[in-house]
Scaffold this motif. Structure first.
Motif, short mmCIF file in Angstrom:
data_model
loop_
_atom_site.label_atom_id
_atom_site.label_comp_id
_atom_site.label_asym_id
_atom_site.label_seq_id
_atom_site.Cartn_x
_atom_site.Cartn_y
_atom_site.Cartn_z
N GLN A 1 0.93 -1.27 -0.04
CA GLN A 1 0.19 -0.15 -0.02
C GLN A 1 0.78 1.25 0.26
O GLN A 1 0.46 2.34 -0.59
N PHE A 2 2.06 1.08 0.58
CA PHE A 2 2.87 2.32 0.71
C PHE A 2 4.48 1.99 0.36
O PHE A 2 4.88 0.71 0.46
N GLY A 3 5.12 2.83 -0.24
CA GLY A 3 6.49 2.68 -0.47
C GLY A 3 7.29 3.64 0.21
O GLY A 3 6.83 4.98 0.31
N ILE A 4 8.67 3.44 0.77
CA ILE A 4 9.47 4.70 1.10
C ILE A 4 10.31 4.71 0.08
O ILE A 4 10.93 3.86 -0.80
N LEU A 5 10.45 5.88 -0.47
CA LEU A 5 10.99 6.35 -1.63
C LEU A 5 11.89 7.54 -1.70
O LEU A 5 11.80 8.59 -0.76
#
Ligand SMILES: Cc1cc2nc3c(=O)[nH]c(=O)nc-3n(C[C@H](O)[C@H](O)[C@H](O)COP(=O)(O)OP(=O)(O)OC[C@H]3O[C@@H](n4cnc5c(N)ncnc54)[C@H](O)[C@@H]3O)c2cc1C
Length: 385
Positions: free
Chosen positions: A153-157
């Motif tokens: 659902q989320f990524g660290i970018l």
């Protein structure tokens, strides 16, 4: 119900929280991820309210009691192992409030959007851009080897926000919702036949301004926090980044299936077992240092470098011991039948095919050795190319 908890198996002094924890687990025999997160048991070393602020002794007690109750923690490797600690370190109160509990409960899975086709070991060369447009960041670029991007659902970018700054200073750290318009995830199937990692294309992806983590331009130092946690997470006892069989398991399987009289294989078994013991002692030294409040020093880097090679040694040896049956995927002849060979378990064939990745992911073995050379041995810095 036991009236008094038995002493822990490892012989450490008992802990005042053990009984309380055991009672809670008896009252919640099949806790949900959210219940475990709410009780601080998913990452007990995190500060309250997300963890228990546990020292290593309490962490061991929690691990033992969960194992005793047959309770598994929620699985969200990147979320719990390295995105969460970075948000704890530098996130705003709103970010911690929004993301940490669903992350610990594995209700929201996370991925890590760091590596690019032209930026792996030299991550600071990354070219994905983020430009501020009003109240939104507009992100353009490509990531690769992104584990779990198709489920996350989320990524660290990490993206470059200051193109004119020196390369380590122009990077910022973001939370990226993986369902944002402009994101395309394409599968990469590895040679185990598993789809774990992906290519991720970011085409004018718009992120709210508040998705920046830490200060603008501070992404490199936050990335190092993430990678530091990654290296610790990947250094457990099993051959495959802390998971899967150990050298002891290999030796036990050989013993249980009649041993081997081949002198070379016997030498290699003894050597691999010895490596496993050295790694176990290094891990104990790290725990002892942590209990005494002393930083682990060189042990963590040395352990990561040795453990990755060790995992490959275990899997290579398992293949050589198994002979032709190592080429089977574990669904072949049953153990004990004439054609079976001693390795019927799919874990070994999967492990052998996965093992080359051990010395690449989480920082290659060459990069680990550079770190040891520079930071521990005081040798000159690796020349920039
Ligand atoms: C199983 C797995 C999962 C992964 N998951 C993720 C993920 O979820 N998110 C993510 O962002 N990335 C992920 N990666 C990518 C991983 O971080 C990179 O593969 C790694 O950092 C190496 O980068 P590279 O592949 O570009 O190789 P390169 O950096 O191109 O290296 C190629 C070779 O050159 C050597 N080399 C490079 N620089 C030096 C140097 N200075 N000195 C000596 N030798 C050098 C390397 O050791 C290597 O042998 C994953 C990788 C694997 C294997």
């Amino acid at each position: 119900m036991d009236s008094a908890p038995p002493p822990p198996a490892d012989g450490t002094d008992d802990h005042p929280l053990r009984a309380e924890l055991r009672t809670w687990l008896e009252e919640h025999p099949t806790p949900s991820g959210r219940q475990l997160a709410g009780r601080g048991l998913v990452a007990p070393h995190w500060p309250p309210p997300w963890g228990l602020g546990a020292d290593p002794t309490l962490q061991l007690v929690v691990d033992e009691e969960l194992r005793r109750a047959g309770v598994r923690r929620p699985e969200n490797t990147i979320g719990i192992g390295w995105a969460g600690p970075t948000l704890l370190h530098a996130g705003t109160e709103e970010q911690k409030e929004r993301y940490l509990v669903p992350l610990l409960a594995a209700e929201e899975i996370w991925c890590q959007l760091f590596s690019e086709p032209g930026a792996g070991s030299d991550l600071a060369s990354l070219t994905t851009r983020a430009e501020l447009d009003g109240d939104e960041w507009v992100v353009q670029g490509q990531k690769v080897w992104t584990s779990y991007a198709h489920r996350a659902q989320f990524g660290i970018l990490l993206a470059r926000t200051e193109p004119d700054a020196p390369k380590h200073q122009g990077i910022s750290y973001f939370v990226c919702p993986m369902d944002a318009p402009g994101i395309t995830v394409r599968p990469l199937v590895d040679m185990t036949g598993t789809h774990t990692f992906n290519e991720v294309f970011l085409d004018e992806v718009r992120l709210p301004r508040e998705n920046l983590v830490g200060e603008r331009g501070q992404g490199w130092s936050l990335g190092k926090v993430t990678l530091g946690n990654e290296r610790v997470s990947l250094s457990g006892a099993g051959a495959l980044w802390g998971m899967g069989p150990t050298a002891d398991d290999l030796v036990a399987t050989v013993r249980d299936t009649g041993g081997t009289s081949d002198p070379i294989l016997r030498q290699r078994l003894a050597r691999v077992w010895g490596e496993g013991e050295i790694l176990r002692l290094l891990r104990m030294r790290m725990v002892a240092a942590a209990v005494a409040g002393v930083p682990p020093g060189a042990e963590a880097s040395v352990r990561k470098a040795l453990a990755d090679d060790h995992g490959q040694h275990i899997m290579d040896l398992a293949r050589d011991l198994a002979g032709a049956s190592a080429m089977l995927d574990g669904t072949g002849p049953a153990p004990g039948t004439p054609d079976a060979g001693p390795w019927p378990d799919a874990m070994w064939s999967y492990g052998f095919l996965f093992a080359p990745a051990l010395t690449i992911g989480g920082g290659t073995s060459e990069v680990q050795r550079n770190i040891i050379a520079e930071r521990t041995l005081g040798l000159p810095h690796d020349p920039e190319v």
